[in-house]
Design an enzyme around this catalytic site. Structure first.
Site, mmCIF file in Angstrom:
data_model
loop_
_atom_site.group_PDB
_atom_site.id
_atom_site.type_symbol
_atom_site.label_atom_id
_atom_site.label_comp_id
_atom_site.label_asym_id
_atom_site.label_seq_id
_atom_site.Cartn_x
_atom_site.Cartn_y
_atom_site.Cartn_z
ATOM 1 N N SER A 227 29.404 33.856 38.277
ATOM 2 C CA SER A 227 29.531 34.464 39.601
ATOM 3 C C SER A 227 30.199 35.828 39.460
ATOM 4 O O SER A 227 31.082 36.012 38.629
ATOM 5 C CB SER A 227 30.311 33.543 40.538
ATOM 6 N N ASP A 259 33.692 27.443 44.861
ATOM 7 C CA ASP A 259 33.512 25.995 45.038
ATOM 8 C C ASP A 259 32.220 25.721 45.805
ATOM 9 O O ASP A 259 31.493 24.764 45.500
ATOM 10 C CB ASP A 259 34.697 25.396 45.807
HETATM 11 O O1 LIG Z 1 43.189 24.632 40.662
HETATM 12 P P1 LIG Z 1 43.364 26.101 40.901
HETATM 13 O O2 LIG Z 1 42.668 26.945 39.899
HETATM 14 O O3 LIG Z 1 44.795 26.482 41.105
HETATM 15 O O4 LIG Z 1 42.619 26.426 42.250
HETATM 16 C C1 LIG Z 1 42.958 25.800 43.439
HETATM 17 C C2 LIG Z 1 42.620 26.685 44.581
HETATM 18 O O5 LIG Z 1 41.265 27.057 44.477
HETATM 19 C C3 LIG Z 1 40.567 26.716 45.658
HETATM 20 O O6 LIG Z 1 39.911 25.493 45.425
HETATM 21 C C4 LIG Z 1 39.584 27.793 45.982
HETATM 22 O O7 LIG Z 1 38.668 27.916 44.950
HETATM 23 C C5 LIG Z 1 41.627 26.522 46.706
HETATM 24 O O8 LIG Z 1 41.242 25.626 47.708
HETATM 25 C C6 LIG Z 1 42.790 26.015 45.916
HETATM 26 O O9 LIG Z 1 43.994 26.384 46.516
#
Ligand SMILES: O=P(O)(O)OC[C@H]1O[C@](O)(CO)[C@@H](O)[C@@H]1O
Length: 319
Positions: A227, A259
């Site tokens: 992406s 996501d």
């Molecule tokens: O597990 P990581 O990389 O900290 O990402 C978590 C974050 O990424 C997201 O899923 C967004 O991609 C958020 O909802 C969440 O806060």
């Protein structure tokens, strides 16, 4: 629990879920009191977000996670009305709260993702055993690792789950991604920076990006999707290499766009879509996620009709 024919055939795994606290304001004034409208707090984390988007696409799934025991009721109450089953292994304490500051004037989002509660290898083992018993056909493994787990935690889980032709889709980054590669993911979706870090070289242009994605294919990854923000994404799939550019949308938040793209890729795999249809669906999901109405009830989950409109409007170019 024994395998059940009625069980969803897709599962998502989040080892470090979060409550996302999204605050919108015109511009952050550092060091000042910033007063804003109401903030939104909702269950999230990469695999949880993927399950929500799959529900919008009409694909029921099971969301599995290591989750602070105090947060299990709230996550279940959020997921159940969406038709998402859950499998949570409790951790002592509460899950992390990830702050998303959306500055509307600059169209810029600042993420603050703290570490979550301490996890253990025993909790990971339990999660793997419970998931394997549910016998999903496709498993999406997404997000960062919580404190307490070794860097090869995704790889360990993947080895437990990789049986019976099960497809494992991985969306993580950094050392956890590097350690998980030998465990044989069927699909990876790094962004440009994550792929560059994994390969240990800059990827300044499209040619370098294609070569980087093909390097992962040579290591046995069947599908590589990179992406690249508003420019779209590169899809290196078994039947074609494509670039898909989304049509212009009003940006409200970039949180969860990756996501949403993973959800589109998962649904495409489950449905056996060809490369072009896969690229359109994934791009439509991501574009709908960035333009979702964050302040709306339920966190502004996009409508299927909007995803379909944006999927059809994406510009897909064979490479
Ligand atoms: O597990 P990581 O990389 O900290 O990402 C978590 C974050 O990424 C997201 O899923 C967004 O991609 C958020 O909802 C969440 O806060």
């Amino acid at each position: 629990m024994p395998p059940d024919a009625a069980m969803p055939h897709i599962a998502t795994v989040t080892l470090s879920p979060a409550l996302d606290l999204t605050i919108r304001l015109p511009r952050l004034q550092p060091g000042e009191v910033n007063r804003t409208g109401p903030a939104e707090l909702r269950p999230a984390g990469k695999g949880i977000n993927v399950a929500v988007m799959l529900a919008v696409l009409g694909e029921p799934s099971l969301a599995a996670a290591l989750l602070g025991e105090g947060d299990i009721p709230a996550f279940e109450a959020f997921l159940r009305p969406l038709g998402i089953a859950s499998e949570f292994v409790p951790l002592p304490g509460r899950c992390r709260i990830n702050v998303k500051l959306v500055e509307t004037e600059a169209g810029q989002v600042t993420d603050i993702n703290p570490g979550g509660p301490q996890a253990s290898e025993e909790a990971l083992r339990q999660l793997g055993a419970r998931l394997a018993a549910r016998a999903p056909d496709i498993v999406v493994l997404a997000g960062s690792l919580p404190p307490g787990l070794p860097v090869d935690a995704w790889a360990a889980l993947m080895r437990v789950l990789s049986a019976d032709g099960r497809k494992l889709l991985l969306d993580t980054s950094g050392p956890a991604l590097e350690a998980a590669l030998p465990a044989g993911p069927a699909l990876l979706k790094p962004n440009r920076a994550e792929l560059s870090a994994l390969l240990g070289r800059p990827l300044p242009d499209r040619a370098a990006l294609i070569e980087g994605a093909r390097a992962l294919r040579r290591q046995g990854v069947e599908r590589v999707v990179v992406s690249d923000g508003g420019a779209g994404a590169l899809f290196v799939l078994p039947d074609a290499t494509l670039w898909a550019r989304p049509s212009k949308v009003a940006l409200t938040t970039t949180v969860g766009a990756g996501d949403a793209m993973v959800a589109g890729l998962t649904a495409a795999l489950a449905r056996g879509l060809d490369a072009e249809a896969t690229a359109r669906l994934a791009t439509g999901c991501a574009a709908a996620a960035v333009s979702r109405d964050v302040g709306a009830a339920g966190g502004g989950v996009p409508l299927l009709s909007e995803i379909e409109r944006l999927a059809a409007a994406a510009e897909v170019t064979p490479l």
